[in-house]
Design a protein around this motif. Sequence first.
Motif, PDB file in Angstrom:
ATOM      1  N   LEU A 151       0.727  -1.173  -0.076  1.00 18.79           N
ATOM      2  CA  LEU A 151      -0.089   0.081  -0.054  1.00 18.79           C
ATOM      3  C   LEU A 151       1.028   1.149   0.082  1.00 18.79           C
ATOM      4  N   PRO A 152       0.393   2.377  -0.669  1.00 19.08           N
ATOM      5  CA  PRO A 152       1.184   3.500  -0.594  1.00 19.08           C
ATOM      6  C   PRO A 152       0.919   4.374   0.689  1.00 19.08           C
ATOM      7  N   ASP A 153       1.895   5.100   0.993  1.00 19.08           N
ATOM      8  CA  ASP A 153       1.479   6.004   2.299  1.00 19.08           C
ATOM      9  C   ASP A 153       0.507   6.892   2.267  1.00 19.08           C
ATOM     10  N   LEU A 154      -0.526   6.553   2.574  1.00 20.85           N
ATOM     11  CA  LEU A 154      -1.920   7.516   2.796  1.00 20.85           C
ATOM     12  C   LEU A 154      -1.740   8.626   3.933  1.00 20.85           C
ATOM     13  N   SER A 155      -0.833   8.537   4.559  1.00 18.97           N
ATOM     14  CA  SER A 155      -1.109   9.284   5.754  1.00 18.97           C
ATOM     15  C   SER A 155      -1.154  10.662   5.716  1.00 18.97           C
ATOM     16  N   ALA A 156      -0.981  11.334   4.599  1.00 19.32           N
ATOM     17  CA  ALA A 156      -1.106  12.733   4.173  1.00 19.32           C
ATOM     18  C   ALA A 156      -2.684  13.046   4.083  1.00 19.32           C
ATOM     19  N   CYS A 157      -3.617  11.881   3.963  1.00 22.69           N
ATOM     20  CA  CYS A 157      -4.976  11.947   3.915  1.00 22.69           C
ATOM     21  C   CYS A 157      -5.340  11.992   5.363  1.00 22.69           C
ATOM     22  N   GLN A 158      -5.510  13.267   5.998  1.00 27.98           N
ATOM     23  CA  GLN A 158      -5.646  13.352   7.277  1.00 27.98           C
ATOM     24  C   GLN A 158      -7.001  13.191   7.735  1.00 27.98           C
ATOM     25  N   GLU A 159      -7.939  13.497   7.000  1.00 26.21           N
ATOM     26  CA  GLU A 159      -9.422  13.319   7.051  1.00 26.21           C
ATOM     27  C   GLU A 159      -9.728  11.728   7.067  1.00 26.21           C
ATOM     28  N   LEU A 160      -9.059  10.919   6.926  1.00 24.68           N
ATOM     29  CA  LEU A 160      -9.175   9.307   6.359  1.00 24.68           C
ATOM     30  C   LEU A 160      -9.864   8.525   7.853  1.00 24.68           C
ATOM     31  N   SER A 161     -10.699   8.333   7.883  1.00 25.63           N
ATOM     32  CA  SER A 161     -11.444   7.625   9.125  1.00 25.63           C
ATOM     33  C   SER A 161     -11.692   6.144   8.981  1.00 25.63           C
ATOM     34  N   TRP A 162     -11.847   5.504   7.424  1.00 25.33           N
ATOM     35  CA  TRP A 162     -12.565   4.328   7.579  1.00 25.33           C
ATOM     36  C   TRP A 162     -11.596   3.450   6.297  1.00 25.33           C
ATOM     37  N   ILE A 163     -10.922   2.531   6.663  1.00 33.98           N
ATOM     38  CA  ILE A 163     -10.307   1.737   5.652  1.00 33.98           C
ATOM     39  C   ILE A 163     -10.733   0.039   5.832  1.00 33.98           C
ATOM     40  N   ASN A 164     -11.265  -0.203   4.497  1.00 35.56           N
ATOM     41  CA  ASN A 164     -11.450  -1.672   4.444  1.00 35.56           C
ATOM     42  C   ASN A 164     -10.991  -2.301   3.236  1.00 35.56           C
ATOM     43  N   PHE A 173       2.206  -5.002   6.367  1.00 35.90           N
ATOM     44  CA  PHE A 173       1.470  -4.227   7.088  1.00 35.90           C
ATOM     45  C   PHE A 173       1.724  -2.871   6.972  1.00 35.90           C
ATOM     46  N   PRO A 174       0.644  -2.000   6.608  1.00 38.82           N
ATOM     47  CA  PRO A 174       0.894  -0.368   6.299  1.00 38.82           C
ATOM     48  C   PRO A 174       1.180   0.144   7.677  1.00 38.82           C
ATOM     49  N   SER A 175       2.468   0.432   8.187  1.00 38.15           N
ATOM     50  CA  SER A 175       2.762   0.902   9.302  1.00 38.15           C
ATOM     51  C   SER A 175       2.478   2.522   9.399  1.00 38.15           C
ATOM     52  N   TRP A 176       2.128   3.040   8.225  1.00 41.09           N
ATOM     53  CA  TRP A 176       1.889   4.527   8.146  1.00 41.09           C
ATOM     54  C   TRP A 176       0.566   4.844   8.873  1.00 41.09           C
ATOM     55  N   VAL A 177      -0.367   3.818   9.107  1.00 42.34           N
ATOM     56  CA  VAL A 177      -1.674   4.082   9.555  1.00 42.34           C
ATOM     57  C   VAL A 177      -1.571   4.618  11.011  1.00 42.34           C
ATOM     58  N   VAL A 178      -0.489   4.519  11.672  1.00 39.67           N
ATOM     59  CA  VAL A 178      -0.431   5.162  13.198  1.00 39.67           C
ATOM     60  C   VAL A 178      -0.299   6.452  12.951  1.00 39.67           C
ATOM     61  N   ASN A 179      -0.061   7.141  11.718  1.00 38.57           N
ATOM     62  CA  ASN A 179       0.060   8.461  11.487  1.00 38.57           C
ATOM     63  C   ASN A 179      -1.171   9.163  10.888  1.00 38.57           C
ATOM     64  N   THR A 180      -2.092   8.524  10.916  1.00 37.96           N
ATOM     65  CA  THR A 180      -3.559   9.059  10.474  1.00 37.96           C
ATOM     66  C   THR A 180      -4.541   8.811  11.581  1.00 37.96           C
ATOM     67  N   PRO A 181      -4.640  10.097  12.365  1.00 31.39           N
ATOM     68  CA  PRO A 181      -4.969  10.091  13.634  1.00 31.39           C
ATOM     69  C   PRO A 181      -6.668  10.087  13.531  1.00 31.39           C
ATOM     70  N   ALA A 182      -7.289  10.239  12.475  1.00 27.27           N
ATOM     71  CA  ALA A 182      -8.661  10.271  12.345  1.00 27.27           C
ATOM     72  C   ALA A 182      -9.230   8.812  12.158  1.00 27.27           C
ATOM     73  N   LEU A 183      -8.255   7.762  12.083  1.00 32.23           N
ATOM     74  CA  LEU A 183      -8.945   6.487  11.742  1.00 32.23           C
ATOM     75  C   LEU A 183      -9.780   6.021  12.983  1.00 32.23           C
ATOM     76  N   THR A 184     -11.189   5.593  12.618  1.00 33.68           N
ATOM     77  CA  THR A 184     -12.073   4.919  13.642  1.00 33.68           C
ATOM     78  C   THR A 184     -12.059   3.370  13.095  1.00 33.68           C
ATOM     79  N   TYR A 185     -11.819   3.063  11.868  1.00 37.45           N
ATOM     80  CA  TYR A 185     -12.249   1.650  11.551  1.00 37.45           C
ATOM     81  C   TYR A 185     -11.114   1.282  10.650  1.00 37.45           C
ATOM     82  N   ILE A 186     -10.372   0.044  10.839  1.00 38.42           N
ATOM     83  CA  ILE A 186      -9.439  -0.674  10.050  1.00 38.42           C
ATOM     84  C   ILE A 186      -9.905  -2.137   9.973  1.00 38.42           C
ATOM     85  N   ASN A 187      -9.920  -2.681   8.789  1.00 40.51           N
ATOM     86  CA  ASN A 187     -10.482  -3.866   8.405  1.00 40.51           C
ATOM     87  C   ASN A 187      -9.329  -4.498   7.141  1.00 40.51           C
ATOM     88  N   LEU A 188      -8.485  -5.120   7.652  1.00 39.76           N
ATOM     89  CA  LEU A 188      -7.508  -5.716   6.665  1.00 39.76           C
ATOM     90  C   LEU A 188      -7.746  -7.322   6.650  1.00 39.76           C
TER      91      LEU A 188
END
Length: 578
Positions: A151-164, A173-188
Amino acid sequence: HPQCKRAATSSSMMWTPSCLLVLVILGLSSCCLAADLPPLKDSDQQVLSTLSTTWSNLPASWNAGNTTMGCYWTGVGCRPDYQDPTVSTIIGLTVTRVTGPLIADIANLSSLVSFSANWNDFQETVIPAEFANLANLTFITLDNNNIGGPLPDLSACQELSWINLSMNNIGEFPSWVVNTPALTYINLNSASLNGTIPQDIGDKLTQLTDFSVSFNKLTGDVPVSLANLKLNSLQLDNNDFNCLPNQPSSTNFLDFCSGLQLCTFTAPGCPQYLRPIDTQYLTDLINQWSPSCLPQNWTIANVDEACNIPFQGVTCSEFWTLSDIELHLPSGTTCLSVSVPPSLFNAPYLNGITIDGYAFDGPLPATLSTTNTSSITLTNMFITDPIPPVNKPSLFYLDLSGNNIEKPPNAEDLNGANILFLDLSFNPMTGDLSFLSGLELMSLNISGCSFSGGLSYINMEDSIGNIIDLSYNQLTGSIPSALLSMDASTIVMKNNQLSGTINIASSVFSAMLLDLSNNQLSGTLTTNMYNHGTIILDNNQFTGSIPEVAEFANNYYLSIRNNSLTGDIPVSLSNNVN
């Protein structure tokens, strides 16, 4: 949707995530069914034109020659552009069952909030790195799409709250997710993930409510920092994580996991470490038990390894708690009699306890179950009354058969539980059955006691498979019709003093075993009694003739000896014997 309508008519045109999610789920072709949207802006038209020629199996409304009306294409959601209200811009894109690669052009949809695409064939292409430029992207759902990785680093998408991105071939594993603080839902789940999960994920993603990474090849330590979050669901099973170390952080994590609405965490082959309160429980039992009766491996020296050695009959849960004890005295073993251990029900997580044949003597502890106990079986011992109150709603199975209990429990002492299965058979109990009032049972066995009185207190749940055994008592009166017409598998009331007329024609008799022998019952026999497995009516007062039979049920057994039946024995009996 009222919230969308308010947003659509407001001058600020501020769109909330909940409003946008409604648009995505409903797949509206334009925001809130607006009647007149301005034409789609040129840059978004170009993206739709490219997609309509790159992807196949698109809906019929996708017309590359009329991209001006793209807002009305299936799966395209729009609103007027904030910078130029004379044109519209795409905020939602939903496609399914299309074929073709994911292309970087999608990143040119500068206002895109939601991209939802599942069950497509994106031909193992990776998500383009340009997606990181989608500053407004909030929801991305791309499950079951044959997407490759990494996966590309999408941490610049600071509004990103939902990833499926489940059911794909992501890889690391996309370790960059920890830099996307708006995330509420991750399904991998099932995303062919490898590598490790950052240990600080629970410290950085403070808004996360659902985290799923089951069925992958993740390694390393389980991120116990997840216990710092207010999760609804956590799925970590079927990976290759390291075993949890025996330390407080692990225990805290398992406590957290056990309290969630959904938590799947399995560690096959890993040692299990009992909580101190459970090791103390086993230690107390060892000290209170006769040494001649101690089960295999039960020693003070081994108590810390009770789950791993294991102690005979001990079952531990994946959350490092003592969940079940099941002990049966081996044949030929002699045990010295001991009092029932006072601490027998002191394990707070104990789900079920079964002890059979050991020389427990005397009354039960004052507390009969812990908070979580659902099943208690203490059989073939020397336990005496009284039966203490049962006030735990979790308890549904109670078996105290084969003991020396003379007094049945009080009705109010049983009403604190949800008992469905009750077995008090082969105890010297006397009195009537009033203690059963208030219970609705699936299985009742009080055979081999000395109960008297009628059956009116018995209330059985009418479900297939019920069992009722009242044999070898001194019960009197008639049999309530409800007991004979329920969908039970076994009804045994033999060797009592039951009387009255049984109208077999109106009784369903669906039981595979019906034994009413050795009573004072009367009535006549009808052909429907041949439709079931075993009927035993010996030694009663049935009258009339034996009915003809067209066909027996398979493996049929009928015994009607020693009644007052008259007339001829039907020839059809010998023609249908099986």
